[in-house]
Enzyme design. Structure first.
Site, PDB file in Angstrom:
ATOM      1  N   CYS A   1      85.199  22.742  87.767  1.00 46.14           N
ATOM      2  CA  CYS A   1      85.838  21.919  86.739  1.00 46.14           C
ATOM      3  C   CYS A   1      87.030  22.599  86.056  1.00 46.14           C
ATOM      4  CB  CYS A   1      84.781  21.463  85.740  1.00 46.14           C
ATOM      5  SG  CYS A   1      85.263  19.981  84.862  1.00 46.14           S
TER       6      CYS A   1
ATOM      7  N   ARG B   1      87.371   9.347  80.716  1.00 46.16           N
ATOM      8  CA  ARG B   1      86.629  10.459  81.314  1.00 46.16           C
ATOM      9  C   ARG B   1      85.851   9.963  82.527  1.00 46.16           C
ATOM     10  NH1 ARG B   1      87.120  14.947  78.572  1.00 46.16           N
ATOM     11  NH2 ARG B   1      85.605  16.039  79.847  1.00 46.16           N
TER      12      ARG B   1
ATOM     13  N   HIS C   1      79.105  19.882  88.339  1.00 48.87           N
ATOM     14  CA  HIS C   1      78.265  20.724  87.471  1.00 48.87           C
ATOM     15  C   HIS C   1      76.812  20.418  87.789  1.00 48.87           C
ATOM     16  CE1 HIS C   1      81.457  21.727  84.543  1.00 48.87           C
ATOM     17  NE2 HIS C   1      81.862  20.486  84.622  1.00 48.87           N
TER      18      HIS C   1
HETATM   19  N1  GLN Z   1      89.219  20.030  80.180  1.00 46.05           N
HETATM   20  C1  GLN Z   1      89.059  19.629  81.498  1.00 46.05           C
HETATM   21  C2  GLN Z   1      88.934  18.124  81.701  1.00 46.05           C
HETATM   22  O1  GLN Z   1      88.283  17.407  80.931  1.00 46.05           O
HETATM   23  C3  GLN Z   1      87.882  20.364  82.087  1.00 46.05           C
HETATM   24  C4  GLN Z   1      86.555  19.793  81.710  1.00 46.05           C
HETATM   25  C5  GLN Z   1      85.384  20.582  82.202  1.00 46.05           C
HETATM   26  O2  GLN Z   1      85.507  21.739  82.622  1.00 46.05           O
HETATM   27  N2  GLN Z   1      84.222  19.991  82.078  1.00 46.05           N
HETATM   28  O3  GLN Z   1      89.506  17.627  82.629  1.00 46.05           O
END
Ligand code: GLN
Length: 255
Positions: free
Chosen positions: A107, A141, A204
């Site tokens: 990520c 998101r 994750h």
């Molecule tokens: N900040 C980044 C995004 O939201 C990474 C997020 C994360 O590592 N969970 O794209």
């Protein structure tokens, strides 16, 4: 480098020693990413290796050499905190990657192993260009369980939560093809990116407890780079049965 943790092979005399480095655990370590380091360490122990578990945060002394590297995700603010240090470490990390060191970055660090991440405010967080990819923050998101199909690992199961939309350059191999979920950008069906023995991915959850095939692939590359041959035959089958259960549950849950 903070004090290493030394772990011993679970059975008798060790076949060798593996040095495993977790990059930036203070700022880049969410949704259980630390579990990836634990799985690698445990499976290496089961296969007969002693393991030095190292971690590195900005300000620590950087290790001279390691066998395997993992790094996790973080908020944009975590990425801001490590960005200068990462750029400074870039030449060393690129040299390791070109030398075949296996690396798994998740990520937020996946994004910064590409060329750059452009945040929602338009700020650029520079990456270290190990992966030919770049990321721009999206308006929403991408969240939920995700399953992939991949040539080397079969079906891969994980959990994604990111706003960044990643685009791979033409010809860059993804980690897998999305079967359900969004992946790199919700559009082109790719998830993650690969370069030699480096895997970047949004998965994750953490990734490796549910996907032991990926863990063993990383360990095999580490052992080979050190001149040995990986034999995972003595691994604990009960753990893989639990992994299979966890994969099934995650894969069956709607987003
Ligand atoms: N900040 C980044 C995004 O939201 C990474 C997020 C994360 O590592 N969970 O794209």
């Amino acid at each position: 480098m903070s004090e290493p943790t030394y772990l011993h092979a679970t059975d008798g005399a060790a076949r060798g020693r593996l040095r495993l480095l977790q990059l930036y655990p203070r700022d880049m370590n969410i949704y259980g990413d630390w579990g990836n380091a634990l799985v690698l360490a445990r499976r290496a122990q089961w296969a007969g290796y002693d393991v030095d578990l190292l971690s590195y945060d900005p300000g620590d002394e950087f290790p001279d050499d390691v066998d395997l590297l993992v790094g996790g995700g973080g908020q944009d603010s975590g990425q801001e905190r490590i960005k200068e240090d990462l750029v400074e470490r870039g030449p060393q990390l690129r040299a390791w990657a070109s030398d075949g060191m296996p690396m798994l970055v998740i990520c937020g660090l996946y994004q910064l192993f590409g060329h750059r991440f452009i945040t929602g405010t338009g700020a650029e967080i520079p990456g270290i260009s190990i992966l030919d990819a770049e990321t721009v923050a999206g308006s929403g998101r991408l969240i939920g369980n995700i399953t992939l199909e991949s040539k080397d690992f079969g079906r891969v199961v994980g959990y994604e939560n990111h706003s960044g939309l990643t685009t791979l350059a033409a010809g860059v191999a993804p980690f897998g093809r999305v079967r359900s979920g969004d992946g790199n950008n919700g559009k082109d069906g790719t998830e993650g990116g690969r370069a030699d023995h480096v895997i970047g991915t949004y998965l994750h959850g953490s990734l490796l407890p549910k996907n032991p095939a990926v863990a063993d692939w990383l360990l095999a590359r580490a052992v080979e780079r050190a001149g040995g041959t990986w034999e995972g035959g003595s691994l604990d089958e009960r753990a893989d049965a639990w992994a299979e259960k966890a994969r099934k549950v995650a894969a069956s849950r709607p987003r």
